[in-house]
Write a protein that holds these residues in place. Structure first.
Motif: not given
Length: 297
Positions: A77, A96-99, A104-105, A111, A114, A132-133
């Motif tokens: 990430c 999982k990576c988060e933005c 958002y992904c 993901c 971003c 985020p999604v």
């Protein structure tokens, strides 16, 4: 005997297969060997029944039982790609990576990229905030409302101008209605027009009444001009009657002296006209008094 030996061998194989569970064990050379648990890896496959296992390193994970000697790597990430940096990622499951906030992904399951959330422009409002999604959902302001800032949560209503005065009516999606004095709206124009019309009607009625009253006054002023003449005729007539009466009196009766009134006559109801003017008296001929004649014989 041969048949019995074959049956025993089959029973043994069936027992070995039934006791070797697929999730936690694996088969090696007709043996049921153990696997390493989640979050671990197998060092050397030297002891089938009691293998040596080691924890996965940071940034690695192993979600289930395994006989592999390597753990799976967690996804990278990268903060430069608008991802949040992972803090203490799990060694037993995929992290999982988060933005970052505001991004958002593009794909919910994996993901990889971003994207920045949509920014609602002035004249719009936010219907659904981004996550985020998922992306932000915007909507245009309704008629009669406006917004001046980006990503406004609500649209404000236009200002209501008092007394019917305004400047930039009816406003717009990005600006409020600005009210100022000195510019009447259509309602104010109608009110002023009605007032002017009423004033014109009142002035017309007043003019008609004035002309009618003036005409009546003119007639009243004209009629009294003949009153003195009529009054003079009546006075003359009275004097003539008086002369006749004096002529009939006996000869030896001395006539009464009549004092002549030279001064002004006080107004009385009989010698005043309808307008209050005093009637000037006109004198007729001087009276003739009778005298006794001498007898010739």
């Amino acid at each position: 005997m041969k048949t019995v030996a074959i049956l025993c061998l089959l029973v043994t194989l069936l027992y070995l297969v039934s006791c070797c569970e697929e999730e936690t064990h694996y088969r090696k050379q007709d043996k049921c060997c153990k696997k390493c648990g989640p979050g671990k890896r197998m060092l050397v496959d030297d002891n089938c029944e009691d293998p040596r296992c080691q924890d996965c390193k940071d940034g690695e994970y192993q979600s289930g039982y395994t006989n592999k000697t390597k753990c799976e790597r967690q996804p990278s990430c990268d903060p430069n790609l608008h991802f949040q940096q992972q803090m203490n990622p799990s060694k037993t499951s995929l992290s999982k990576c988060e933005c970052k906030p505001g991004y958002y992904c593009t794909q919910y399951d994996d993901c990889n990229t971003c994207r920045e959330h949509k920014v609602c422009k002035p004249g719009q409002r936010v219907v659904t905030k981004g996550s985020p999604v998922s992306d932000t959902v915007c909507e245009a302001c309704k008629n009669g409302t406006f917004s001046t800032q980006e990503s406004a949560d609500t649209c404000k209503e236009w200002a209501i101008c008092e007394y019917g005065y305004d400047k930039n009516a009816p406003g717009s999606l990005t600006s409020d209605r600005i009210c100022v004095e000195g510019r009447p709206t259509q309602r104010g124009v109608i009110v002023v027009g009605v007032v002017v019309l009423l004033l014109i009607l009142i002035a017309g009625v007043a003019a008609i009444l004035y002309m009618t009253k003036r005409h009546k006054c003119w007639k009243k002023i004209k009629l009294p001009e003949q009153a003195p003449k009529i009054a003079g005729l009546n006075i003359r007539r009275l004097h003539q009657d008086a002369d006749v009466e004096r002529a009939i009196q006996p000869l030896n009766q001395q006539p009464e002296e009549v004092d002549e009134i030279n001064g002004p006559v006080s107004p009385t109801p009989s010698n005043v006209t309808e307008n209050g003017n005093v009637v000037e008296q006109e004198w007729g001929k001087e009276p003739v008094y009778p005298s006794a004649e001498s007898n010739s014989y």
